[in-house]
Design a protein around this motif. Structure first.
Motif: not given
Length: 434
Positions: A353-365, A403-405
């Protein structure tokens, strides 16, 4: 006359081949010679002895470099992100790193006396794991290598939230449309991630949640304290289970949270309203992905939801035995393509029902974790030794750049088990949880 060439003279042609005519960092060698760019260097790489070259000769490529770095024979100074990114960007795309370069490297190592002995791998290196890939016994050994290194060390790196997965850097009141906000404190960002998952799962008071790979219990604690859920958390790390139980007791939540030292494959005959799997799927692998989703599907009641939160890579990638990550960080780890994960969930009977991309958040983490480590470096070394501290600094910094690139991704995939009539009882759109 004898050979008066310095180490820098001998190695300069090879370094220029690998990093271009003007390598972006300054190289310092054990004989006192140096090689520096014409411009201000972006960092310093220090090769402390010929053993660093020996590691490279006996294990060419990434594994040899890792051994030299972990052993302390190769060190760098400066901002770790700048150093790594500069070296990555300076390498010529048409660099000749084939057999000719290998032969020249061996010749240079021989002239410098680096072929006289075969140095032992650093003790932090995982030894070959026994048994078939992703069997319970082998998975337990792989997990222990990474996670059973001391809860105090993890607390130093991860901060007070004790959460080892991608946070969600959103300011209070943000509807999810704004970019990741680096000003949000890490503990708040981890809380925001847990809360988003709880809302995606539709948690309400009394609902039964299974948290697969529960770590130190942070998701379980949030779901029980904030949503009054009944939570079972499972992990195969002894140290994680011990501390998670202590945290549950300290929070006064033993009536709502149970932590089990158990493999997810041992769960049978139970039923849950929701399942969260946060940062655990990377240890499952392609070979076991169908079994994994089939097992979780069988544990969910009709209209139950699964949230699978995992690192991904385009086309998928396995952390090979001769890679730095595979040998020192995540033995047997594997990243799947997000499309393959969606397909595996659908084949197991989930409606995605949903696919959510969070890669920029992992770079900050990851950048915050690196800062935590560097800000308390001496204590980190006292807890796990210099080799393991170096491993963590390098792996987290390199991962942040990935994750940034866009070389690495992070996806939350939400699936639901339709009831016999095909109904899923889901919100009409994302506003129900963002």
């Amino acid at each position: 006359m004898g050979n008066t060439a310095t180490v820098a003279d001998t190695l300069a042609p090879l370094l220029r081949t690998a990093l271009g005519d003007q390598p972006p960092i300054r190289f310092e060698f054990w004989d006192g010679s140096t090689m520096a760019p014409a411009a201000e260097p972006r960092g310093v790489m220090r090769i402390r002895s010929k053993d660093a070259l020996s590691y490279l000769v006996w294990a060419p490529g990434e594994l040899g470099l890792a051994r030299a770095y972990v052993s302390g024979q190769l060190e760098f100074e400066g901002d770790v992100f700048t150093v790594l990114r500069s070296m990555q960007q300076s390498a010529p795309r048409d660099a000749d790193l084939g057999w000719d370069a290998a032969l020249r490297a061996v010749g240079a190592a021989g002239r410098l006396g680096a072929l006289t002995h075969h140095p032992k791998p650093p003790p932090e290196e995982v030894r070959p794991l026994r048994g078939g890939l992703h069997t319970k016994r082998r998975d337990a050994a792989a997990i222990s290598h990474h996670y059973d290194v001391g809860n105090d060390f993890y607390r130093l790196v991860l901060g007070e939230s004790m959460t080892y997965s991608c946070a969600r850097f959103v300011a209070p009141g943000d509807d999810g449309a704004a970019p990741a906000n680096p000003a949000v404190p890490l503990v708040d960002a981890q809380r925001a991630k847990h809360d988003l998952i709880c809302r995606k799962l539709g948690l309400r008071a009394g609902m039964r949640l299974l948290d697969v790979g529960c770590g130190w219990g942070s998701m379980a604690l949030h779901a029980a304290a904030t949503y009054d859920a009944q939570v079972v958390g499972v992990t195969i790390s002894h140290e994680q289970a011990e501390l998670a139980r202590e945290r549950v007791a300290a929070a006064g939540l033993r009536d709502r949270v149970e932590i089990r030292l158990s493999d997810y494959r041992d769960l049978r005959g139970e039923e849950f309203d929701a399942i969260s799997s946060i940062g655990m799927f990377e240890h499952v692998g392609t070979k076991r992905s169908a079994e994994y989703f089939d097992t979780l599907r069988a544990l969910l009641r009709p209209q139950g939801r699964l949230l699978n939160h995992a690192i991904s890579s385009i086309g998928g990638s396995r952390m090979q035995n001769r890679s730095f990550i595979g040998r020192y960080v995540f033995p047997d780890g594997e990243l799947l393509d997000v499309g393959a994960v969606v397909l595996a969930m659908e084949r197991a009977g989930f409606e995605v029902r949903d696919v959510d991309a969070l890669r920029e958040h992992y770079a900050l983490t990851l950048r915050q974790w690196v800062a935590n480590l560097e800000n308390d470096w001496d204590r980190a070394v006292s807890l796990v030794g210099p080799g393991r501290a170096r491993i963590w600094r390098l792996y987290m910094a390199a991962s942040a750049l990935g994750f940034e690139d866009g070389g690495l991704g992070l996806h939350q995939i939400l699936g639901v088990v339709p009831d016999p009539r095909g109904e899923a009882a889901m919100p009409g759109n994302r506003r129900g949880w963002v």
